[in-house]
Design a protein around this motif. Structure first.
Motif, mmCIF file in Angstrom:
data_model
loop_
_atom_site.group_PDB
_atom_site.id
_atom_site.type_symbol
_atom_site.label_atom_id
_atom_site.label_comp_id
_atom_site.label_asym_id
_atom_site.label_seq_id
_atom_site.Cartn_x
_atom_site.Cartn_y
_atom_site.Cartn_z
ATOM 1 N N PHE A 59 5.410 -1.878 -0.716
ATOM 2 C CA PHE A 59 5.133 -0.337 -0.731
ATOM 3 C C PHE A 59 6.368 0.758 -0.539
ATOM 4 O O PHE A 59 7.206 0.153 -0.325
ATOM 5 C CB PHE A 59 4.467 -0.664 0.688
ATOM 6 N N ALA A 60 6.201 1.724 -0.299
ATOM 7 C CA ALA A 60 7.570 2.650 -0.857
ATOM 8 C C ALA A 60 8.229 3.242 0.767
ATOM 9 O O ALA A 60 7.307 2.897 1.987
ATOM 10 C CB ALA A 60 7.148 4.263 -1.159
ATOM 11 N N GLY A 61 9.290 2.427 0.825
ATOM 12 C CA GLY A 61 10.179 3.096 2.059
ATOM 13 C C GLY A 61 9.993 1.135 2.250
ATOM 14 O O GLY A 61 11.080 0.790 3.833
ATOM 15 N N GLY A 62 9.937 0.378 2.096
ATOM 16 C CA GLY A 62 9.430 -0.754 1.956
ATOM 17 C C GLY A 62 8.422 -0.947 3.605
ATOM 18 O O GLY A 62 8.633 -2.318 3.741
ATOM 19 N N ALA A 63 7.666 -0.150 3.858
ATOM 20 C CA ALA A 63 7.206 -0.664 4.727
ATOM 21 C C ALA A 63 5.543 -1.250 4.349
ATOM 22 O O ALA A 63 5.811 -1.371 3.370
ATOM 23 C CB ALA A 63 6.200 1.071 5.216
ATOM 24 N N ALA A 64 5.291 -2.617 5.603
ATOM 25 C CA ALA A 64 3.924 -2.785 5.458
ATOM 26 C C ALA A 64 3.036 -2.750 6.306
ATOM 27 O O ALA A 64 3.671 -3.229 7.595
ATOM 28 C CB ALA A 64 4.273 -4.873 5.210
ATOM 29 N N PRO A 65 1.960 -2.386 6.721
ATOM 30 C CA PRO A 65 1.025 -1.584 5.895
ATOM 31 C C PRO A 65 2.102 -0.041 5.384
ATOM 32 O O PRO A 65 3.287 0.377 5.942
ATOM 33 C CB PRO A 65 -0.185 -1.715 6.326
ATOM 34 N N ILE A 66 1.283 0.516 4.975
ATOM 35 C CA ILE A 66 1.866 1.518 4.264
ATOM 36 C C ILE A 66 0.189 2.503 4.430
ATOM 37 O O ILE A 66 -0.863 2.154 3.923
ATOM 38 C CB ILE A 66 1.684 2.466 2.985
ATOM 39 N N THR A 67 -0.011 3.898 5.309
ATOM 40 C CA THR A 67 -1.055 5.143 5.242
ATOM 41 C C THR A 67 -0.639 6.502 4.497
ATOM 42 O O THR A 67 0.433 6.966 4.776
ATOM 43 C CB THR A 67 -1.041 5.279 7.113
ATOM 44 N N CYS A 68 -1.583 7.014 3.816
ATOM 45 C CA CYS A 68 -1.531 8.068 3.294
ATOM 46 C C CYS A 68 -2.518 8.709 3.668
ATOM 47 O O CYS A 68 -3.584 8.712 3.979
ATOM 48 C CB CYS A 68 -2.270 7.165 2.138
ATOM 49 N N ASP A 69 -2.628 9.784 3.388
ATOM 50 C CA ASP A 69 -3.671 11.256 4.002
ATOM 51 C C ASP A 69 -3.880 11.693 2.254
ATOM 52 O O ASP A 69 -3.148 11.936 1.702
ATOM 53 C CB ASP A 69 -2.762 12.122 4.728
ATOM 54 N N LEU A 70 -5.294 11.087 2.629
ATOM 55 C CA LEU A 70 -5.772 11.559 0.517
ATOM 56 C C LEU A 70 -6.012 12.889 0.196
ATOM 57 O O LEU A 70 -5.566 13.102 -0.631
ATOM 58 C CB LEU A 70 -7.026 10.289 0.409
ATOM 59 N N LYS A 71 -5.852 13.170 1.313
ATOM 60 C CA LYS A 71 -6.078 15.306 1.409
ATOM 61 C C LYS A 71 -4.573 15.448 1.358
ATOM 62 O O LYS A 71 -5.073 16.460 0.205
ATOM 63 C CB LYS A 71 -6.400 15.947 2.512
ATOM 64 N N LYS A 72 -3.499 14.821 1.316
ATOM 65 C CA LYS A 72 -2.544 15.247 0.641
ATOM 66 C C LYS A 72 -1.951 15.038 -0.841
ATOM 67 O O LYS A 72 -1.039 15.263 -1.149
ATOM 68 C CB LYS A 72 -1.304 14.803 2.162
ATOM 69 N N LEU A 73 -3.192 14.093 -1.160
ATOM 70 C CA LEU A 73 -3.205 13.594 -2.860
ATOM 71 C C LEU A 73 -3.532 14.371 -3.922
ATOM 72 O O LEU A 73 -3.952 13.516 -5.131
ATOM 73 C CB LEU A 73 -2.481 12.161 -3.151
ATOM 74 N N VAL A 74 -4.339 15.317 -3.607
ATOM 75 C CA VAL A 74 -5.199 16.089 -4.647
ATOM 76 C C VAL A 74 -4.104 16.544 -5.958
ATOM 77 O O VAL A 74 -3.211 17.907 -4.947
ATOM 78 C CB VAL A 74 -6.163 17.010 -3.452
ATOM 79 N N ASN A 75 -4.684 16.256 -6.724
ATOM 80 C CA ASN A 75 -3.937 17.075 -7.834
ATOM 81 C C ASN A 75 -2.192 16.792 -7.816
ATOM 82 O O ASN A 75 -1.141 17.915 -9.169
ATOM 83 C CB ASN A 75 -3.860 18.235 -8.010
ATOM 84 N N VAL A 76 -1.754 15.863 -7.342
ATOM 85 C CA VAL A 76 -0.330 15.058 -7.431
ATOM 86 C C VAL A 76 -0.332 13.732 -6.727
ATOM 87 O O VAL A 76 -1.673 12.832 -6.275
ATOM 88 C CB VAL A 76 0.621 16.269 -5.117
ATOM 89 N N PHE A 77 0.735 13.375 -6.560
ATOM 90 C CA PHE A 77 0.135 11.707 -6.106
ATOM 91 C C PHE A 77 2.032 11.213 -6.033
ATOM 92 O O PHE A 77 2.969 12.040 -5.463
ATOM 93 C CB PHE A 77 0.931 10.563 -8.044
ATOM 94 N N ASP A 78 2.156 9.690 -5.404
ATOM 95 C CA ASP A 78 3.323 9.402 -3.731
ATOM 96 C C ASP A 78 3.107 8.125 -4.926
ATOM 97 O O ASP A 78 1.730 7.167 -5.448
ATOM 98 C CB ASP A 78 2.277 9.497 -2.676
ATOM 99 N N VAL A 79 3.985 7.522 -4.831
ATOM 100 C CA VAL A 79 4.583 6.064 -4.766
ATOM 101 C C VAL A 79 3.934 5.060 -3.539
ATOM 102 O O VAL A 79 3.972 5.065 -2.180
ATOM 103 C CB VAL A 79 6.040 5.802 -5.489
#
Length: 181
Positions: A59-79
């Motif tokens: 996971f990005a940054g070596g995290a395990a697990p990783i949490t994403c706020d999907l609302k922040k990923l509209v029309n953009v992406f993250d690793v």
């Protein structure tokens, strides 16, 4: 003649060369309309090598697990995940969703879209039950030796979550591969 047999036998039995290439899996979202924040925790991302086992990504940054706020990923992406894995032909991508929750308040604007730990915003609408969080995406792709492959996946929040009444929600993750480059 014996040498010829040995070299032929050696070539037939040798597996992948051990050469690697990099794979990056990026995550974007089609938003879930009924919440200001949708926190989804992922516990694994891996790719299935045609001749080998599943190759886990970090996971990005070596995290395990990783949490994403999907609302922040509209029309953009993250690793979501990245790593050096065996070069060769791949048949599937596997994404494992551990948990999810919906909130009536957004996460702070300064917070990243994805992080090892994320402070939930105010206004828990409900936690989301996930009967099966493992999603296998059937898409063939190749990791070239010493090369880099990027895959963009779209987590469709609206199609993934359904209200069950009494503040209960259920999720069947709807994730699609948008591009491989």
């Amino acid at each position: 003649p014996v040498l010829g047999l040995v070299s032929l036998f050696g070539a037939a039995c040798s597996g992948p060369s051990g050469q690697t290439g990099s794979l990056t899996v990026n995550l974007k979202d089609g938003p879930y309309a009924d919440a200001q924040a949708m926190l989804v925790t992922f516990s694994g991302v891996s790719a299935h090598h045609a001749d080998e086992e599943w190759q886990p990504l970090t996971f990005a940054g070596g995290a395990a697990p990783i949490t994403c706020d999907l609302k922040k990923l509209v029309n953009v992406f993250d690793v979501l995940g990245t790593g050096q894995i065996l070069a060769g032909h791949y048949t599937q991508l596997r994404v494992v969703v551990q948990s999810a929750a919906l909130y009536s308040s957004p996460t702070p604007a300064a917070d990243p879209a994805c992080a090892a730990t994320m402070t939930p915003p105010a206004g828990l609408i409900g936690t989301v039950e996930i009967p099966s969080g493992e999603v296998k995406l059937n898409r063939e792709f190749t990791i070239p030796e010493g090369g880099a492959t990027k895959i963009l996946i779209d987590f469709d929040g609206d199609r993934s979550v359904r209200a069950m009444g009494n503040g209960r929600f259920s999720m069947t993750p709807v994730i699609a591969i948008m591009s491989v480059e």
